[in-house]
Design a protein around this motif. Structure first.
Motif, PDB file in Angstrom:
ATOM      1  N   GLU A  27     -38.391 133.685 116.241  1.00 18.35           N
ATOM      2  CA  GLU A  27     -39.535 133.146 115.496  1.00 18.35           C
ATOM      3  C   GLU A  27     -40.840 133.896 115.884  1.00 18.35           C
ATOM      4  O   GLU A  27     -40.845 135.145 115.874  1.00 18.35           O
ATOM      5  CB  GLU A  27     -39.661 131.635 115.287  1.00 18.35           C
ATOM      6  N   ARG A  28     -41.798 133.054 116.238  1.00 20.98           N
ATOM      7  CA  ARG A  28     -43.023 133.697 116.663  1.00 20.98           C
ATOM      8  C   ARG A  28     -43.037 133.629 118.136  1.00 20.98           C
ATOM      9  O   ARG A  28     -44.505 133.377 118.897  1.00 20.98           O
ATOM     10  CB  ARG A  28     -44.232 133.148 115.940  1.00 20.98           C
ATOM     11  N   LYS A  29     -41.998 133.451 119.008  1.00 19.66           N
ATOM     12  CA  LYS A  29     -41.837 133.153 120.312  1.00 19.66           C
ATOM     13  C   LYS A  29     -41.305 134.390 121.139  1.00 19.66           C
ATOM     14  O   LYS A  29     -40.458 135.041 120.650  1.00 19.66           O
ATOM     15  CB  LYS A  29     -41.130 131.693 120.657  1.00 19.66           C
ATOM     16  N   VAL A  30     -41.624 134.248 122.427  1.00 22.34           N
ATOM     17  CA  VAL A  30     -41.206 135.219 123.447  1.00 22.34           C
ATOM     18  C   VAL A  30     -40.530 134.544 124.450  1.00 22.34           C
ATOM     19  O   VAL A  30     -41.069 133.482 125.016  1.00 22.34           O
ATOM     20  CB  VAL A  30     -42.147 136.326 123.692  1.00 22.34           C
ATOM     21  N   LEU A  31     -39.435 135.151 124.991  1.00 21.47           N
ATOM     22  CA  LEU A  31     -38.994 134.461 126.340  1.00 21.47           C
ATOM     23  C   LEU A  31     -39.700 135.143 127.677  1.00 21.47           C
ATOM     24  O   LEU A  31     -39.738 136.320 127.867  1.00 21.47           O
ATOM     25  CB  LEU A  31     -37.293 135.022 126.432  1.00 21.47           C
ATOM     26  N   LEU A  32     -39.928 134.099 128.488  1.00 24.61           N
ATOM     27  CA  LEU A  32     -40.557 134.339 129.697  1.00 24.61           C
ATOM     28  C   LEU A  32     -39.984 133.638 130.903  1.00 24.61           C
ATOM     29  O   LEU A  32     -39.469 132.527 130.547  1.00 24.61           O
ATOM     30  CB  LEU A  32     -42.344 134.169 129.559  1.00 24.61           C
ATOM     31  N   GLY A  33     -40.259 134.129 132.193  1.00 24.80           N
ATOM     32  CA  GLY A  33     -39.907 133.395 133.280  1.00 24.80           C
ATOM     33  C   GLY A  33     -40.890 133.670 134.343  1.00 24.80           C
ATOM     34  O   GLY A  33     -41.780 134.230 134.432  1.00 24.80           O
ATOM     35  N   ARG A  34     -40.688 132.612 135.201  1.00 23.63           N
ATOM     36  CA  ARG A  34     -41.689 132.802 136.546  1.00 23.63           C
ATOM     37  C   ARG A  34     -41.037 133.572 137.508  1.00 23.63           C
ATOM     38  O   ARG A  34     -39.940 133.374 138.099  1.00 23.63           O
ATOM     39  CB  ARG A  34     -41.877 131.349 136.941  1.00 23.63           C
ATOM     40  N   ARG A  35     -41.757 134.591 137.901  1.00 19.93           N
ATOM     41  CA  ARG A  35     -41.099 135.564 138.676  1.00 19.93           C
ATOM     42  C   ARG A  35     -41.236 135.118 140.119  1.00 19.93           C
ATOM     43  O   ARG A  35     -42.254 134.344 140.532  1.00 19.93           O
ATOM     44  CB  ARG A  35     -42.038 136.914 138.602  1.00 19.93           C
ATOM     45  N   GLN A  88     -54.150 140.473 126.448  1.00 26.73           N
ATOM     46  CA  GLN A  88     -55.924 140.514 126.189  1.00 26.73           C
ATOM     47  C   GLN A  88     -56.206 141.579 125.197  1.00 26.73           C
ATOM     48  O   GLN A  88     -57.328 141.493 124.643  1.00 26.73           O
ATOM     49  CB  GLN A  88     -56.494 140.499 127.526  1.00 26.73           C
ATOM     50  N   GLY A  89     -55.526 142.738 125.173  1.00 26.64           N
ATOM     51  CA  GLY A  89     -55.608 143.751 124.390  1.00 26.64           C
ATOM     52  C   GLY A  89     -55.509 143.549 123.008  1.00 26.64           C
ATOM     53  O   GLY A  89     -55.521 144.477 122.234  1.00 26.64           O
ATOM     54  N   GLY A  90     -54.579 142.592 122.531  1.00 27.68           N
ATOM     55  CA  GLY A  90     -54.240 142.359 121.239  1.00 27.68           C
ATOM     56  C   GLY A  90     -53.058 142.781 120.819  1.00 27.68           C
ATOM     57  O   GLY A  90     -52.760 142.982 119.694  1.00 27.68           O
ATOM     58  N   PHE A  91     -52.189 143.373 121.825  1.00 28.09           N
ATOM     59  CA  PHE A  91     -50.687 144.077 121.446  1.00 28.09           C
ATOM     60  C   PHE A  91     -49.818 142.677 120.823  1.00 28.09           C
ATOM     61  O   PHE A  91     -50.166 141.545 121.239  1.00 28.09           O
ATOM     62  CB  PHE A  91     -49.976 144.333 122.564  1.00 28.09           C
ATOM     63  N   ASP A  92     -49.241 143.134 119.911  1.00 23.63           N
ATOM     64  CA  ASP A  92     -48.503 142.474 119.181  1.00 23.63           C
ATOM     65  C   ASP A  92     -47.054 142.961 118.929  1.00 23.63           C
ATOM     66  O   ASP A  92     -46.849 143.982 118.463  1.00 23.63           O
ATOM     67  CB  ASP A  92     -48.893 142.159 117.688  1.00 23.63           C
ATOM     68  N   PRO A  93     -46.018 142.331 119.522  1.00 20.67           N
ATOM     69  CA  PRO A  93     -44.716 142.953 119.542  1.00 20.67           C
ATOM     70  C   PRO A  93     -43.954 142.390 118.502  1.00 20.67           C
ATOM     71  O   PRO A  93     -42.544 143.135 118.265  1.00 20.67           O
ATOM     72  CB  PRO A  93     -44.099 142.230 121.033  1.00 20.67           C
ATOM     73  N   PHE A  94     -44.318 141.915 117.503  1.00 21.33           N
ATOM     74  CA  PHE A  94     -43.503 141.483 116.348  1.00 21.33           C
ATOM     75  C   PHE A  94     -43.569 142.473 115.409  1.00 21.33           C
ATOM     76  O   PHE A  94     -44.548 143.133 115.222  1.00 21.33           O
ATOM     77  CB  PHE A  94     -44.008 140.133 115.700  1.00 21.33           C
ATOM     78  N   PRO A  95     -42.551 142.733 114.597  1.00 20.64           N
ATOM     79  CA  PRO A  95     -42.659 143.662 113.510  1.00 20.64           C
ATOM     80  C   PRO A  95     -43.640 143.415 112.552  1.00 20.64           C
ATOM     81  O   PRO A  95     -43.597 142.239 111.974  1.00 20.64           O
ATOM     82  CB  PRO A  95     -40.895 143.584 112.896  1.00 20.64           C
ATOM     83  N   SER A  96     -44.278 144.350 112.004  1.00 16.98           N
ATOM     84  CA  SER A  96     -45.178 144.094 111.054  1.00 16.98           C
ATOM     85  C   SER A  96     -44.800 143.758 109.500  1.00 16.98           C
ATOM     86  O   SER A  96     -45.473 143.145 108.754  1.00 16.98           O
ATOM     87  CB  SER A  96     -46.398 145.131 110.893  1.00 16.98           C
ATOM     88  N   ASP A  97     -43.636 144.042 109.328  1.00 16.35           N
ATOM     89  CA  ASP A  97     -43.007 143.980 107.773  1.00 16.35           C
ATOM     90  C   ASP A  97     -42.214 142.463 107.710  1.00 16.35           C
ATOM     91  O   ASP A  97     -41.946 142.244 106.893  1.00 16.35           O
ATOM     92  CB  ASP A  97     -41.939 145.005 107.525  1.00 16.35           C
ATOM     93  N   LYS A  98     -42.036 141.863 108.921  1.00 12.30           N
ATOM     94  CA  LYS A  98     -41.731 140.379 108.983  1.00 12.30           C
ATOM     95  C   LYS A  98     -40.131 140.201 107.974  1.00 12.30           C
ATOM     96  O   LYS A  98     -39.906 139.461 107.241  1.00 12.30           O
ATOM     97  CB  LYS A  98     -42.650 139.494 108.368  1.00 12.30           C
ATOM     98  N   LYS A  99     -39.360 141.316 108.307  1.00 10.80           N
ATOM     99  CA  LYS A  99     -38.036 141.302 107.454  1.00 10.80           C
ATOM    100  C   LYS A  99     -37.334 140.156 107.869  1.00 10.80           C
ATOM    101  O   LYS A  99     -37.135 139.691 108.866  1.00 10.80           O
ATOM    102  CB  LYS A  99     -37.141 142.526 107.661  1.00 10.80           C
TER     103      LYS A  99
END
Length: 158
Positions: free
Chosen positions: A27-35, A147-158
């Motif tokens: 969805e609009r989530k990413v998987l993160l873990g505590r290093r 902070q730089g506004g990067f977005d890893p999600f595809p822009s076409d939202k297929k």
């Protein structure tokens, strides 16, 4: 004759490390873990690790996800690369070139497992649009991207 110090070869220069990190999207989530490793200890980061000799970025992404989370992924694609000089706590700096990949779960019903508890304090899904607020702290390279506004999600939202 010269002194014995002249015959010593100079100590080798530090060499950059090459890592692959994966934006695993759901969805609009990413998987993160505590290093829990020495670099970025106690920060939240994407799953990933070091590229092995002869391995493609896609192979590394799939292997690291499986090793760290037990998850199978698909639709693996290159996103971007960063060049980071990371230093903390008076330790010598580490030069890390990070290849960022994007992927999705091969089976959306899979649940991430903490397969390497000595390296990660657990995995969870975090809302990308809220990542500048939580969880904190983010691993340095990821924090810079957020902070730089990067977005890893595809822009076409297929």
């Amino acid at each position: 004759m010269g002194s014995s110090s002249e015959s010593k070869s100079p100590s080798p220069s530090p060499v950059p490390q090459l890592g692959v990190a994966v934006f695993l999207l759901k969805e609009r989530k990413v998987l993160l873990g505590r290093r829990l490793s020495s670099i970025g200890h106690n920060t939240f980061a994407l799953p990933g690790g070091h590229l092995e000799f002869g391995e493609s970025f896609e192979e590394c992404a799939a292997r690291e996800l499986k090793e760290e989370t037990g998850l199978d992924i698909e639709k693996i694609e290159f996103l971007t690369a960063t060049n980071n000089l990371h230093s903390e706590g008076g330790k010598p700096p580490v030069h890390l070139v990070c290849i960022f990949m994007r992927a999705v779960l091969a089976d959306p019903n899979q649940v991430p497992q903490t397969v390497e508890p000595e390296k990660c304090g657990g995995w969870d899904w975090y809302d990308w649009d809220n990542l500048s607020k939580e969880p904190k702290p983010l691993f340095g390279p990821l924090e810079i991207m957020v902070q730089g506004g990067f977005d890893p999600f595809p822009s076409d939202k297929k």
